[in-house]
Design an enzyme around this catalytic site. Sequence first.
Site, short mmCIF file in Angstrom:
data_model
loop_
_atom_site.label_atom_id
_atom_site.label_comp_id
_atom_site.label_asym_id
_atom_site.label_seq_id
_atom_site.Cartn_x
_atom_site.Cartn_y
_atom_site.Cartn_z
N TRP A 63 -78.42 16.86 -31.64
CA TRP A 63 -77.78 17.74 -31.92
C TRP A 63 -77.27 19.04 -32.69
CZ3 TRP A 63 -73.59 17.40 -28.57
CH2 TRP A 63 -73.14 16.82 -27.68
N ASP B 152 -72.04 19.86 -39.39
CA ASP B 152 -71.32 19.53 -38.23
C ASP B 152 -71.16 17.56 -38.88
OD1 ASP B 152 -70.98 18.19 -35.95
OD2 ASP B 152 -72.60 18.64 -34.67
N LYS C 101 -64.82 10.21 -32.75
CA LYS C 101 -65.59 8.87 -33.60
C LYS C 101 -65.02 8.10 -33.94
CE LYS C 101 -69.49 11.79 -32.31
NZ LYS C 101 -69.51 11.08 -30.31
N1 PMP Z 1 -72.40 17.43 -32.94
C1 PMP Z 1 -72.33 15.50 -32.97
C2 PMP Z 1 -73.38 15.33 -33.87
C3 PMP Z 1 -71.72 14.80 -31.96
O1 PMP Z 1 -72.17 13.43 -32.09
C4 PMP Z 1 -70.93 15.26 -30.75
C5 PMP Z 1 -70.76 14.98 -29.69
N2 PMP Z 1 -71.95 13.18 -29.21
C6 PMP Z 1 -71.00 17.32 -30.86
C7 PMP Z 1 -71.90 17.47 -31.54
C8 PMP Z 1 -70.74 17.09 -29.47
O2 PMP Z 1 -69.33 16.85 -29.69
P1 PMP Z 1 -68.35 17.55 -28.56
O3 PMP Z 1 -68.67 17.06 -27.18
O4 PMP Z 1 -67.04 17.24 -29.36
O5 PMP Z 1 -68.05 19.20 -28.30
#
Ligand code: PMP
Length: 366
Positions: free
Chosen positions: A109, A178, A202
């Site tokens: 991520w 994040d 989550k």
């Molecule tokens: N950052 C992290 C740490 C994630 O786990 C996720 C989704 N699994 C995201 C960003 C992306 O989130 P979204 O799909 O809501 O854009």
Amino acid sequence: MVCTCTEFAERYNFAAGPAMLPAEVLTQIREEIPDWRGSGSSILEQPFTSAAFKGLMEEVEADLRTLLSIPRSYRVLFLQGGASVQFGLLPLNLLHPGQSADYLESGHWARRAISEARRHARVNVIASAAAQSFTALPSFEQWRSSPDAGYCHITSNETGNGLQLRDFPQLAVPLVADMTSDFLTRPIPVERFGLIYASAQKNLGIAGLCVVIVHQNLLRRPPRHLPAAFSYAVQAEQQSRFNTPPTFALYVAGLMLRWIRQNGGLPAMDEAAQRRSRELYRYIDTSRIYRCRQHPPDRSAINVCFRLIEPGLTDTFVQQAAQHGLYNLHGHAVEGGIRASLYNAMPQAGVRRLIAFMTAFEHAHG
Ligand code: PMP
């Protein structure tokens, strides 16, 4: 069938997100869908401009502020578009002309955040877990900050490769995090951050809502090419109602916040997360057929990633687990292997059931 257990009435969802919700929350949603707070209409039909809905948004913000002890100098925004949209919006909203941005490359991520930020700004990778194949985090001493950085971005919990930052540094530039996958799973020192963002699906309910907690000093007039709905300053000025906020997701977030409060708040969420993950890692480390490569001090308490020593058994494991009421255990699409996501709604009983299944699978295949 490998498991000798006979009773599988309970089903446990180990999905990385959207993830398991507490049974009480699902029940309340079902009960309230036809008539929200005696309004005679469903929450799905509420105008976001109504006094009742504004009241709900105020409650959600107040509960978040209390749980996280958010200082008054921070604004709380409720946005659409998910964390992935913030990846691009951060440099556009936060950087002044000539500034670059520092990023810690901790896993999947963080890499996504970096590649999106690179479309809008000069990015410095200040330290990377790449040399350790993303199984261990670089220590703070290894971070190399840049003199012209406008902020430093971290991913507090790497959902795909199962690493979590235990502590947060004090930096000269605003720290931006994040927290999508470990938001509200532990108390955090909000005052150490310039900005925190997290998608809700989550630990705070369902998809569609992204929470941004931002220090007021970082809000500035939107750059000319930024759509107004994507400007933190504009949304802060309009109480996140510049355009329609994700109303149903906000309603579910309200229920989740109450559930967290009623279940002991963030210290209790933290303790439960530690207990769940400790039990699972301890079992994996003593088993003969499973292996967790993540460096123990950096292991995530939320997303437990491991492999079968015989990778050819992975699909069989995932399929048989599902037959035993244990769902969505496949690893991240890029990482492979197995991943058990243990968010706030996962009870200890779910982990015990998983370990019982893994033990029986080990007896059959070890
Ligand atoms: N950052 C992290 C740490 C994630 O786990 C996720 C989704 N699994 C995201 C960003 C992306 O989130 P979204 O799909 O809501 O854009």
